[in-house]
Design a protein around this motif. Sequence first.
Motif, mmCIF file in Angstrom:
data_model
loop_
_atom_site.group_PDB
_atom_site.id
_atom_site.type_symbol
_atom_site.label_atom_id
_atom_site.label_comp_id
_atom_site.label_asym_id
_atom_site.label_seq_id
_atom_site.Cartn_x
_atom_site.Cartn_y
_atom_site.Cartn_z
ATOM 1 N N ARG A 73 0.845 -1.193 0.000
ATOM 2 C CA ARG A 73 0.000 0.000 0.000
ATOM 3 C C ARG A 73 0.887 1.252 0.000
ATOM 4 N N GLU A 74 1.914 1.187 0.816
ATOM 5 C CA GLU A 74 2.858 2.310 0.897
ATOM 6 C C GLU A 74 3.630 2.448 -0.418
ATOM 7 N N GLU A 75 4.083 1.320 -0.952
ATOM 8 C CA GLU A 75 4.903 1.364 -2.168
ATOM 9 C C GLU A 75 4.112 1.879 -3.366
ATOM 10 N N LEU A 76 2.859 1.418 -3.516
ATOM 11 C CA LEU A 76 2.073 1.791 -4.703
ATOM 12 C C LEU A 76 1.193 3.016 -4.455
ATOM 13 N N SER A 77 1.144 3.469 -3.215
ATOM 14 C CA SER A 77 0.283 4.607 -2.818
ATOM 15 C C SER A 77 -1.175 4.372 -3.229
ATOM 16 N N GLU A 78 -1.621 3.135 -3.157
ATOM 17 C CA GLU A 78 -3.005 2.806 -3.519
ATOM 18 C C GLU A 78 -3.506 1.735 -2.554
ATOM 19 N N ASN A 79 -4.810 1.745 -2.320
ATOM 20 C CA ASN A 79 -5.402 0.707 -1.489
ATOM 21 C C ASN A 79 -5.839 -0.458 -2.385
ATOM 22 N N ILE A 80 -5.107 -1.544 -2.317
ATOM 23 C CA ILE A 80 -5.459 -2.703 -3.151
ATOM 24 C C ILE A 80 -6.229 -3.750 -2.323
ATOM 25 N N GLU A 81 -6.699 -3.285 -1.167
ATOM 26 C CA GLU A 81 -7.529 -4.100 -0.262
ATOM 27 C C GLU A 81 -6.791 -5.326 0.257
ATOM 28 N N PHE A 82 -5.498 -5.151 0.492
ATOM 29 C CA PHE A 82 -4.747 -6.276 1.068
ATOM 30 C C PHE A 82 -5.215 -6.521 2.498
ATOM 31 N N ARG A 83 -5.400 -7.784 2.820
ATOM 32 C CA ARG A 83 -5.716 -8.172 4.205
ATOM 33 C C ARG A 83 -5.246 -9.603 4.422
ATOM 34 N N GLU A 84 -5.189 -10.000 5.679
ATOM 35 C CA GLU A 84 -4.831 -11.384 5.985
ATOM 36 C C GLU A 84 -6.131 -12.061 6.414
ATOM 37 N N LEU A 85 -6.465 -13.157 5.796
ATOM 38 C CA LEU A 85 -7.690 -13.864 6.193
ATOM 39 C C LEU A 85 -7.459 -15.366 6.090
ATOM 40 N N ASP A 86 -8.319 -16.115 6.763
ATOM 41 C CA ASP A 86 -8.120 -17.568 6.783
ATOM 42 C C ASP A 86 -8.604 -18.204 5.495
ATOM 43 N N LEU A 87 -7.839 -19.198 5.077
ATOM 44 C CA LEU A 87 -8.257 -20.047 3.959
ATOM 45 C C LEU A 87 -8.775 -21.342 4.577
ATOM 46 N N LEU A 88 -9.967 -21.736 4.184
ATOM 47 C CA LEU A 88 -10.509 -23.009 4.680
ATOM 48 C C LEU A 88 -10.605 -23.994 3.536
ATOM 49 N N PHE A 89 -9.928 -25.117 3.681
ATOM 50 C CA PHE A 89 -10.062 -26.213 2.729
ATOM 51 C C PHE A 89 -11.110 -27.168 3.296
ATOM 52 N N THR A 90 -12.274 -27.225 2.667
ATOM 53 C CA THR A 90 -13.338 -28.081 3.198
ATOM 54 C C THR A 90 -13.054 -29.555 2.893
ATOM 55 N N ILE A 91 -13.270 -30.383 3.894
ATOM 56 C CA ILE A 91 -13.030 -31.827 3.721
ATOM 57 C C ILE A 91 -14.375 -32.528 3.540
ATOM 58 N N PRO A 121 -7.971 -8.315 -7.004
ATOM 59 C CA PRO A 121 -7.071 -8.500 -8.154
ATOM 60 C C PRO A 121 -7.088 -7.329 -9.140
ATOM 61 N N GLU A 122 -8.294 -6.809 -9.418
ATOM 62 C CA GLU A 122 -8.387 -5.722 -10.395
ATOM 63 C C GLU A 122 -7.698 -4.462 -9.875
ATOM 64 N N LYS A 123 -7.971 -4.165 -8.589
ATOM 65 C CA LYS A 123 -7.339 -2.974 -7.997
ATOM 66 C C LYS A 123 -5.828 -3.138 -7.978
ATOM 67 N N MET A 124 -5.387 -4.378 -7.776
ATOM 68 C CA MET A 124 -3.944 -4.610 -7.701
ATOM 69 C C MET A 124 -3.273 -4.331 -9.039
ATOM 70 N N ILE A 125 -3.813 -4.866 -10.136
ATOM 71 C CA ILE A 125 -3.112 -4.630 -11.416
ATOM 72 C C ILE A 125 -3.233 -3.166 -11.842
ATOM 73 N N LEU A 126 -4.368 -2.541 -11.523
ATOM 74 C CA LEU A 126 -4.499 -1.123 -11.880
ATOM 75 C C LEU A 126 -3.510 -0.274 -11.090
ATOM 76 N N ALA A 127 -3.289 -0.628 -9.827
ATOM 77 C CA ALA A 127 -2.332 0.124 -8.995
ATOM 78 C C ALA A 127 -0.907 -0.045 -9.535
ATOM 79 N N TYR A 128 -0.569 -1.276 -9.912
ATOM 80 C CA TYR A 128 0.766 -1.510 -10.493
ATOM 81 C C TYR A 128 0.913 -0.724 -11.802
ATOM 82 N N GLN A 129 -0.133 -0.753 -12.628
ATOM 83 C CA GLN A 129 -0.043 -0.060 -13.931
ATOM 84 C C GLN A 129 0.079 1.459 -13.732
#
Length: 388
Positions: A74-92, A145-153
Amino acid sequence: MNSYDVIVIGGGLTGSVLSYELAKKKVKVLLLEKDASLNNATTSSYGGISYWGGTDKLTNQLCEEGINIYRNLREELSENIEFRELDLLFTIDPSQDVEKLIADYQKFYIKPEFLNIDESKQLEPLLNPNAISGCLKFPQGHVNPEKMILAYQKQFIKLGGKIEKELVTFIKNKHNKIEGIQTNKNIYFSPQVIISAGAFSKQLLENLGLNLPIYFSHAQLIKIPSSEIKLRTLVMPCTSKRLDTEKEITGEERISMWKNPNNEIHSDVLEAGAIQFLDGSFCLGQISQIITNIDTSINSKVSERRIREAIAKVLPSLSVLQGTWYNCQVAFSQEMPFQARKIEEIEGLSLFSGFTSPFVFVPPLARHFAHYLVENKDSIIEQLPSLR
Ligand SMILES: Cc1cc2nc3c(=O)[nH]c(=O)nc-3n(C[C@H](O)[C@H](O)[C@H](O)COP(=O)(O)OP(=O)(O)OC[C@H]3O[C@@H](n4cnc5c(N)ncnc54)[C@H](O)[C@@H]3O)c2cc1C
């Protein structure tokens, strides 16, 4: 005026991030993207950053570097790409052997935590407890994902980079040395061309007479607009079937099938998964089919019904939400979870494509690859096995 140090083909995740990393190194870069609107594998993606998924020293290091890049992005690209840490659940699924699955997943850089049915339901209330015998929980990063590539571009352009919305029709080379690019509108000159065209990378390579172990699948998904329902985690089934199929399908005996593209379905994997973005919208997926004709037409009604039926078992409340069906093509490669290398046969030609888990691997590898292309050395890129 139409001369560049490097031309990158493809404005998805791989091409956008690599172009930015090259521009950071003061390289004069042209990024060519065929579509005026964003509609590619990246914008169809869940955006999960599986930094737990390294399986050896190299990929463990890249996972570590990858998540650290996101934590400061966020700091490097000066854009909010909605990065967060969240749990991944693999359903069995109840039919699966829990002990075996837990054992199988011990090979990863970060080991999963097993949650029984009650614990799974507590973490993800939308789960149907009757459809699972528990979950494997991994820590995961997530972006839009969309915000991320637009921020990089956007940052790429700020650094002096140029983006043109043109279709690359031909990679010009003389005596096996890159000269530039022909598009549907222009000719551009450059001694270096990097193919980051996702599923279309295979075709561009073949047009140059190169048959490299890079392939594609046809993915299908449903995008749901913002809803009041809240999904807390990224949910996917606990299966490696898609990755196993990709490996199997690229085995020696199957290589010939790619030489004669047609509409035969060589494999079909349905993984009932879902992610909710921060704006409340969802992506429900996904079917992955291996069909060698890149332009094949998919029956959207059948595909949407299958995805909804599978989601109805695991996350019933999501299966009935109105949405729009999409399909896209996704590149993958053989042997390595990515291809980041110069192509020996043609001087000045490189490939940066075919990623498995690209959201974790692309940012660090783009940094290493840019360093390698500019300095002609890099400790990570030099460790990669040769392409053939
Ligand atoms: C439902 C779904 C969920 C996913 N979830 C995840 C996830 O959680 N985590 C993860 O890491 N990965 C995930 N993926 C995979 C990931 O989204 C893709 O592998 C990745 O985005 C591919 O990026 P790319 O740059 O290789 O390809 P693309 O995003 O497809 O970009 C390639 C670009 O090249 C352009 N192009 C092609 N040919 C030409 C040409 N001749 N001239 C000019 N431009 C051209 C195309 O228009 C396109 O924009 C998911 C995929 C799907 C379908």
